[in-house]
Write a protein that holds these residues in place. Structure first.
Motif, short mmCIF file in Angstrom:
data_model
loop_
_atom_site.label_atom_id
_atom_site.label_comp_id
_atom_site.label_asym_id
_atom_site.label_seq_id
_atom_site.Cartn_x
_atom_site.Cartn_y
_atom_site.Cartn_z
N ARG A 243 0.85 -1.18 0.00
CA ARG A 243 0.00 0.00 0.00
C ARG A 243 0.89 1.24 0.00
NH1 ARG A 243 -5.33 -0.27 -0.95
NH2 ARG A 243 -5.64 1.56 0.39
N ILE A 244 0.53 2.22 -0.84
CA ILE A 244 1.27 3.49 -0.88
C ILE A 244 0.52 4.47 0.02
CG2 ILE A 244 2.21 5.28 -2.38
CD1 ILE A 244 1.67 3.28 -4.73
N ASN A 245 1.24 5.04 0.94
CA ASN A 245 0.62 5.95 1.91
C ASN A 245 1.26 7.33 1.79
OD1 ASN A 245 -0.87 3.79 3.72
ND2 ASN A 245 1.20 3.02 3.40
N VAL A 246 0.47 8.35 2.08
CA VAL A 246 0.98 9.72 2.01
C VAL A 246 0.55 10.50 3.26
CG1 VAL A 246 -1.04 10.48 0.69
CG2 VAL A 246 1.05 11.83 0.63
N ARG A 247 1.51 11.20 3.83
CA ARG A 247 1.19 12.11 4.94
C ARG A 247 0.81 13.45 4.31
NH1 ARG A 247 6.19 9.81 6.08
NH2 ARG A 247 6.18 8.24 7.75
N LYS A 248 -0.47 13.74 4.31
CA LYS A 248 -0.98 14.89 3.56
C LYS A 248 -0.41 16.22 4.04
CE LYS A 248 -5.23 12.67 2.04
NZ LYS A 248 -6.71 12.73 2.00
N ASP A 249 -0.10 16.29 5.33
CA ASP A 249 0.45 17.54 5.86
C ASP A 249 1.85 17.81 5.32
OD1 ASP A 249 -1.84 17.93 7.27
OD2 ASP A 249 -1.05 17.16 9.17
N ASP A 250 2.56 16.73 4.93
CA ASP A 250 3.94 16.88 4.44
C ASP A 250 4.02 16.95 2.93
OD1 ASP A 250 5.02 16.79 7.03
OD2 ASP A 250 4.99 14.60 7.03
N CYS A 251 2.96 16.54 2.23
CA CYS A 251 2.97 16.51 0.76
C CYS A 251 2.79 17.91 0.20
CB CYS A 251 1.87 15.59 0.25
SG CYS A 251 1.79 15.47 -1.54
N TYR B 149 5.30 6.77 2.22
CA TYR B 149 5.87 5.56 2.81
C TYR B 149 5.06 4.36 2.33
CZ TYR B 149 2.11 6.03 6.33
OH TYR B 149 0.90 6.14 6.96
N ILE B 150 5.75 3.22 2.22
CA ILE B 150 5.13 1.99 1.69
C ILE B 150 4.94 1.01 2.84
CG2 ILE B 150 5.28 0.18 -0.06
CD1 ILE B 150 5.33 3.02 -1.21
N THR B 151 3.78 0.40 2.90
CA THR B 151 3.51 -0.63 3.90
C THR B 151 2.99 -1.89 3.22
OG1 THR B 151 1.26 0.19 4.24
CG2 THR B 151 2.99 1.04 5.70
N LYS B 152 3.11 -3.01 3.90
CA LYS B 152 2.50 -4.24 3.40
C LYS B 152 0.98 -4.13 3.54
CE LYS B 152 6.16 -7.64 4.00
NZ LYS B 152 6.54 -8.95 4.59
N ASN B 153 0.27 -4.69 2.59
CA ASN B 153 -1.19 -4.69 2.65
C ASN B 153 -1.63 -5.51 3.87
OD1 ASN B 153 -3.95 -4.80 2.22
ND2 ASN B 153 -3.75 -5.14 0.02
N GLU B 154 -2.44 -4.90 4.72
CA GLU B 154 -2.87 -5.58 5.94
C GLU B 154 -3.92 -6.65 5.68
OE1 GLU B 154 -4.13 -2.65 8.71
OE2 GLU B 154 -2.14 -1.71 8.88
N ASN B 155 -4.48 -6.67 4.50
CA ASN B 155 -5.47 -7.69 4.19
C ASN B 155 -4.83 -9.08 4.26
OD1 ASN B 155 -8.18 -8.47 2.98
ND2 ASN B 155 -6.79 -9.38 1.48
N ARG B 156 -5.51 -10.04 4.89
CA ARG B 156 -4.97 -11.38 5.05
C ARG B 156 -5.97 -12.42 4.58
NH1 ARG B 156 -1.16 -9.08 5.01
NH2 ARG B 156 0.48 -8.77 6.54
N PHE B 157 -5.44 -13.50 3.98
CA PHE B 157 -6.28 -14.61 3.56
C PHE B 157 -6.63 -15.47 4.79
CE2 PHE B 157 -5.06 -15.11 -1.19
CZ PHE B 157 -5.20 -13.76 -1.36
N ALA B 158 -7.62 -16.33 4.64
CA ALA B 158 -7.97 -17.25 5.72
C ALA B 158 -6.79 -18.17 6.03
CB ALA B 158 -9.19 -18.08 5.31
N CYS B 159 -6.59 -18.46 7.30
CA CYS B 159 -5.47 -19.32 7.71
C CYS B 159 -5.75 -20.76 7.30
CB CYS B 159 -5.29 -19.26 9.23
SG CYS B 159 -4.77 -17.64 9.82
N HIS B 160 -4.70 -21.46 6.88
CA HIS B 160 -4.81 -22.86 6.50
C HIS B 160 -3.52 -23.56 6.87
CE1 HIS B 160 -5.32 -26.49 4.06
NE2 HIS B 160 -6.61 -26.18 3.97
N ALA B 161 -3.64 -24.77 7.43
CA ALA B 161 -2.46 -25.47 7.93
C ALA B 161 -1.52 -25.88 6.81
CB ALA B 161 -2.89 -26.70 8.73
N VAL B 162 -2.04 -26.14 5.63
CA VAL B 162 -1.21 -26.61 4.52
C VAL B 162 -0.93 -25.49 3.52
CG1 VAL B 162 -1.06 -28.23 2.59
CG2 VAL B 162 -2.08 -28.96 4.76
#
Length: 500
Positions: A9-17, A64-77
């Motif tokens: 995810r691309i994030n922007v601090r609007k006060d600094d842009c 600043y760049i962050t990993k997408n917080e969206n997660r798939f359903a957990c699976h053991a395999v």
């Protein structure tokens, strides 16, 4: 519908842009745009590869760049990554490609389990600032005996070799896979450092012939760009049989990159894919390899050492023994974590051996057969810092070559999208507007500073070990101790457990 959400995810601090739009120009992947109606930045998150170009060049440090917080359903395999790979291949029907070395976390990094010895009372340490410390090393076959003339002076009977002022070389990266600016930066740095860079399998561009004394040229299965002048305009010749990122398969540069000067240098028609076959079709035995080695030596007047580069695989020790008997002067071994511009992920992460195991096995085998001095060993694939270099040499290497670390010094941020040709840092691209982003002189100085710093650290570590030369460190496994390894792993590495 895309079943795979964006990775970043691309994030922007609007006060600094300050809405300068610099980020929209810097993003070569088209992830950042500008909405004129709303007077604000717009994002296509799925295109972001986290190359950090926008972050570095934002004058207000607003992005600043962050990993997408969206997660798939957990699976053991099926882990999230495994599921994403299934989706990707069901959509494309193609082989999964990636670059920049293996990401298989289940294979240990043995360098991190080895500790160096230090001199104390009975074997004093050496001060590299005030006492002689030799980082020079010679790559090639060693003379069988020392000869002296009637006056008692030594007769120079050293076979063809490369003299390196530091045991650090630059790995093979071909013109086309990387930009010409990258190769020029590597060449300039090699001259200043007294070491060598490797042309890779894409021939040698005309402007690089002036760096002949610091160049290693490569002969791969595709024979791209190979001719008499090419072979004679180098310090050494390397026969590439395999590489660590993709053992057992060949190379491939897409037709989209075979343009203009690259086409001429490689001697391949424009727009045609340059495919190196998996095998050399004239090498099916050690005798065949011996013939090619002899042919290359004859073509260069027996004045240049010949290197044979292979990937680190499970039977690497007997392979190296055969190479040593083929007449080759140097064996270059590329380990499991070797980088490349594009490799099938399944092969990159599951085929081959870590370089640490390969070096130790080869050095021990050649010593047992009493042919260790017939060849030098160059180690590559996963060399990250000066400590790795010291440990690699102590395990049995004569020198190392670095690729990924060198590219990082030029600006690479390991976004692993080299195969796209959209490199934001002007490294793995041939797009005119992106090539200008890499300044040759600045890049060269970065490389010189990196290798110089590592060389100083090597001196410090050797001094602390009571060793004053690379030659004394080579194969000195008594200077290493293992922590957290099994007994069998320590046997292969030839090292004792910590505390022994």
């Amino acid at each position: 519908m895309n079943m795979i959400p964006s990775r970043y995810r691309i994030n922007v601090r609007k006060d600094d842009c300050i809405l300068c739009k610099r980020c929209t120009r810097e993003c070569s992947f088209g992830a950042i745009g500008f909405d004129d109606e709303k007077n604000t930045l717009s994002f296509k998150h799925a295109r972001c590869v986290d190359c950090q170009r926008c972050v570095v060049f934002c004058p207000g440090q607003a992005l600043y760049i962050t990993k997408n917080e969206n997660r798939f359903a957990c699976h053991a395999v099926y882990s999230e990554e495994a599921l994403k790979e299934v989706y990707r291949q069901s959509e494309s029907g193609g082989v999964l490609l990636s670059s920049m070395g293996s990401s298989n976390k289940s294979v240990p990094i043995y360098f991190d389990h080895l500790l160096l010895n230090a001199s104390q009372v009975t074997n004093p340490s050496i001060d590299p600032l005030r006492e002689p410390m030799e980082t020079k090393t010679f790559i090639g076959r060693r003379p069988e005996h020392v000869e002296r003339g009637k006056d008692g002076k030594l007769i120079d009977n050293l076979p063809p070799h490369i003299e390196l002022q530091t045991p650090i070389m630059f790995s093979a990266m071909s013109y086309g896979a990387v930009s010409l600016n990258v190769q020029k930066a590597l060449a300039k740095a090699a001259v200043k450092l007294g070491t060598c860079f490797n042309s890779g399998e894409g021939g040698l561009q005309e402007s690089l012939y002036s760096y002949a004394d610091n160049t290693i040229v490569q002969v791969a299965s595709g024979r791209f760009g190979v001719h008499e002048r090419y072979l004679n305009s180098a310090a050494a010749i390397e026969i590439k049989i395999g590489q660590g990122a993709k053992p057992g398969i060949g190379g491939h540069l897409t037709g989209a990159k075979i343009i203009g000067d690259i086409s001429q240098t490689r001697m391949v028609p424009e727009g045609v894919d340059a495919i190196s076959p998996a095998p050399h079709h004239d090498i099916y035995s050690i005798e065949d390899l011996m013939q090619l080695v002899s042919s290359l030596k004859e073509a260069t007047g027996y004045k240049k050492p010949v290197i044979v580069k292979v990937a680190a695989v499970h039977n690497i020790a007997p392979i190296a023994s055969g190479i040593a008997r083929s007449g080759a002067d140097v064996i270059a071994i590329d380990g499991f974590r070797g980088g490349t511009g594009a490799a099938p992920m399944r092969i990159r992460d599951n085929v081959g051996l870590p370089i640490e195991l390969a070096i130790a096995a080869v050095d021990q085998r050649l010593r047992e057969e009493k042919i260790r001095d017939q060849v030098s060993i160059i180690a590559s694939g996963g060399i990250r810092n000066s400590t790795d270099i010291v440990k690699a040499i102590a395990l049995g290497a004569d020198a190392v070559s670095i690729g990924t670390a060198a590219l990082c010094a030029l600006g690479c941020h390991l976004c692993a999208n080299c195969h796209s040709g959209l490199c934001s840092w002007g490294i793995a691209t041939q797009k005119e507007e992106l090539l200008k982003r890499l300044d040759v002189n600045e890049g060269s100085e970065n490389l010189v500073r990196l290798v110089s710093a590592w060389t100083r650290e090597i001196k410090e570590m050797m001094g602390g070990m009571g060793i004053n030369s690379i030659e004394a460190l080579r194969g000195n496994r008594l200077a290493l101790r293992a922590v957290g390894l099994s007994g069998r792993e320590m046997d292969v590495l030839g090292v004792k457990c910590g505390g022994e």
